[in-house]
Design an enzyme around this catalytic site. Structure first.
Site, PDB file in Angstrom:
ATOM      1  CG  ASN A   1      22.894  62.903  56.436  1.00 12.17           C
ATOM      2  OD1 ASN A   1      22.172  63.442  57.264  1.00 12.17           O
ATOM      3  ND2 ASN A   1      24.207  63.144  56.368  1.00 12.17           N
ATOM      4  CD  GLU A   2      24.311  67.312  56.867  1.00 13.47           C
ATOM      5  OE1 GLU A   2      25.524  67.133  56.633  1.00 13.47           O
ATOM      6  OE2 GLU A   2      23.884  67.857  57.911  1.00 13.47           O
TER       7      GLU A   2
ATOM      8  CD  GLU B   1      22.501  65.540  61.195  1.00 11.59           C
ATOM      9  OE1 GLU B   1      23.499  66.276  61.391  1.00 11.59           O
ATOM     10  OE2 GLU B   1      22.490  64.622  60.363  1.00 11.59           O
TER      11      GLU B   1
HETATM   12  O1  AHR Z   1      25.920  64.974  63.465  1.00 16.04           O
HETATM   13  C1  AHR Z   1      27.196  65.020  62.924  1.00 16.04           C
HETATM   14  C2  AHR Z   1      27.178  65.188  61.418  1.00 16.04           C
HETATM   15  O2  AHR Z   1      26.714  66.458  61.105  1.00 16.04           O
HETATM   16  C3  AHR Z   1      26.254  64.260  60.667  1.00 16.04           C
HETATM   17  O3  AHR Z   1      26.860  63.039  60.371  1.00 16.04           O
HETATM   18  C4  AHR Z   1      25.982  65.025  59.416  1.00 16.04           C
HETATM   19  O4  AHR Z   1      24.713  64.717  58.872  1.00 16.04           O
HETATM   20  C5  AHR Z   1      26.113  66.467  59.826  1.00 16.04           C
HETATM   21  O5  AHR Z   1      26.890  67.182  58.956  1.00 16.04           O
END
Ligand code: AHR
Length: 551
Positions: free
Chosen positions: A210-211, A334
């Protein structure tokens, strides 16, 4: 664009001369089906052969992270009078099941980059309580992968599991696939069976981290370093299960300094091993993003369109470099409005179990923009296979729980209209709409644009078998009603089955447990069904219409 005879074309062009705002020749909006319209009514031609893509409902998925009250008290609250025998909140189950959320991403988000999935499986009394470092919260691990899979079956959704590429090794990410998807007779599959899950979960979609570009991310990496790890892990995963669909981590936002460069470098390392790449974006009506202008704010779904096109272009560039026959799809896993509960106490769990974090309260203008995002995701369904509103419950979410029930925030309605009605195929519309100008001055670079924005944003889906068409219509005009004239070819509307709108005098109005009906849909008087229909879209509104159609 509406088909015209030479003389009607001349009249059209003559009228254009008198129109105010115009799309620049070659505006990128042309590529998503918009053309400059004359002052007044917007027009769209709906023709069956012009199809963009089949609707894969996964584009309307959601996200559930171990964050704040999303899991604990959001979907899981054993001991609550509202919980079922598994501890799942029945009121939330009912809401999610009823609208048919197609896919839910879990368990993070930033959380996943420090998560040991082994802590969350096996007998509950033996699971460790840990200090969770992404949000500084206490994680009891009473809800883990197997509970999530059970919950998915209860609500009728598909899991999209995230893997820890922060503190986690490739070995443990691969072991996670074996635990979930391998039948029996190996270390990790037998561990699952010993936990009471005889049959494999057969999780198809997986996020490889993730990211990982974000300085806030546990275990942040350089693009090539991440790309090589993803390549190595993906290769091993496919040995375990040849059916998995693997999503590489794309840039975590358009404001990242390495936006697009990160994506290119990652894909140069792992293009052949992955199937999709992730996109994330959060929006807000702030001085830096919109100059607090609602008109600019309601145009932000066009920024989402643009991000999709840019990331798709990088994918195609690397495809060319590699002479690959494989075309990657995009996972916009997201997206949402998030700008109020974004700092200080709203993001610090202060070592509490289920602290109140990221509890954004959504108003009418946020809901209109969410409608715009839904339109953007649907019209890009030829490229975006998965989309996840972030998130589902309590944390930047359309649903909020308390001890006595669940509240629908304003954003619930546009999101669930699409879930309910958008079926079949997304039609490739050509829309003529009058536009209004937006300007770049003073805005954050990735939102600084001098451009023209169509007042009306519309998508249509057609389900030939069911004989139904769905229209989703955003009117960005803050002051006036806008007419949308639909001309139908090869499809004949015979009856209007539903027509509702979300609008109101106060763009800042929101729902609370005390006043849950301040922002709710109202019935809109539809035009008579026929091959030419004029919808009267109220000022600042998002409208759905479901029509019975014959083809
Ligand atoms: O959705 C909230 C946060 O936003 C998540 O944990 C992250 O992946 C993003 O920066």
């Amino acid at each position: 664009m509406v088909t015209m005879t030479p003389s009607s074309r001349r009249r059209f062009l003559a009228k254009l001369g008198g129109a105010g705002a115009m799309l620049a020749t070659g505006s990128w909006l042309d590529a998503i089906g918009y053309a400059q319209g004359v002052r007044g009514a917007a027009r769209a031609l709906i023709q069956q052969p012009r199809v963009r893509a089949d609707v894969d409902r996964r584009v309307l998925g959601a996200f559930l992270e171990h964050l704040g009250r999303a899991v604990y008290t959001g979907v899981y609250q054993p001991g609550s009078p509202l919980a079922d025998s598994s501890g799942f909140r029945s009121d939330v189950v009912r809401e999610v099941k009823e609208v048919g959320v197609p896919i839910v991403r879990y368990p993070g988000g930033n959380f996943v980059s420090g998560y040991n999935w082994l802590d969350g499986v096996g007998p509950k009394q033996q699971r460790p309580t840990v200090l969770e470092r992404a949000w500084n919260s206490i994680e009891t691990n009473q809800f883990g992968t197997n509970e999530f899979i059970d919950w998915c079956r209860t609500v009728g959704t598909e899991p999209l599991l995230g893997m820890n590429f922060g503190t986690g090794s490739a070995e443990m990410a691969v072991a996670y696939v074996e635990y979930c998807n391998y039948d029996r007779g190996t270390k990790w599959s037998d561990l699952r069976r010993s936990h009471g899950f005889e049959k494999p979960h057969n999780v198809r979609y997986w996020c490889l981290g993730n990211e990982m570009d974000g300085p806030w991310q546990i275990g942040q990496m350089q693009a090539r370093e991440y790309g090589r790890k993803a390549r190595d892990a993906a290769r091993q995963m496919r040995v375990i299960d040849g059916n998995v669909q693997l999503i590489a981590c794309g840039s975590s936002g358009t404001n990242m300094p390495q936006y697009l460069i990160w994506d290119r470098e990652v894909l140069e390392e792992c293009y052949d091993q992955v199937d999709g790449i992730s996109l994330h974006a959060y929006y807000g009506n702030t001085p830096a993003l919109t100059r607090n202008s609602t008109a600019r704010y309601l145009a932000m779904n066009l920024d989402m369109d643009r991000q999709i096109r840019e990331i798709a272009a990088v994918c195609d560039y690397v495809q060319g470099l590699r002479r690959s026959s494989k075309r990657l799809w995009l996972s916009f896993d997201e997206w949402n409005v998030w700008y109020r509960a974004r700092s200080g106490d709203a993001v610090d769990g202060r070592r509490q179990v289920a602290p109140k974090l990221l509890e954004e309260v959504y108003n009418l203008e946020d809901a209109l923009l969410v409608g715009g995002f839904v339109n953007t995701l649907l019209r890009n369904a030829d490229r975006v296979r998965i989309g996840c509103i972030a998130q589902l419950v309590n944390v930047i979410a359309p649903l909020v729980t308390n001890d006595t029930g669940v509240l629908r925030q304003s954003t619930w309605f546009p999101y669930t209209w699409a879930l309910r009605y958008a079926r079949g195929r997304v039609l490739d519309l050509r829309v003529d709409s009058e536009t209004y100008p937006i300007t770049a001055a003073g805005l954050q670079a990735d939102f600084a644009r001098n451009d023209q924005v169509p007042f009306v944003d519309v998508v249509a889906t057609l389900d030939v078998q069911a004989g139904q068409t769905c229209l989703l219509m955003l009117n960005r005009d803050l002051d006036g009603e806008r007419e949308l004239v639909l001309e139908w070819r090869d499809i004949t509307p015979t009856r209007v089955l539903a027509c509702e709108t979300l609008t109101g005098p106060d763009l800042k109005a929101f729902n609370t447990f005390e006043e849950p009906r301040r922002v709710v849909p109202q019935r809109l008087e539809p035009p008579a069904a026929g091959t030419r229909m004029t919808f009267k879209l109220p000022a600042r509104s998002y409208t759905v219409a479901q029509l019975a159609t014959t083809t």
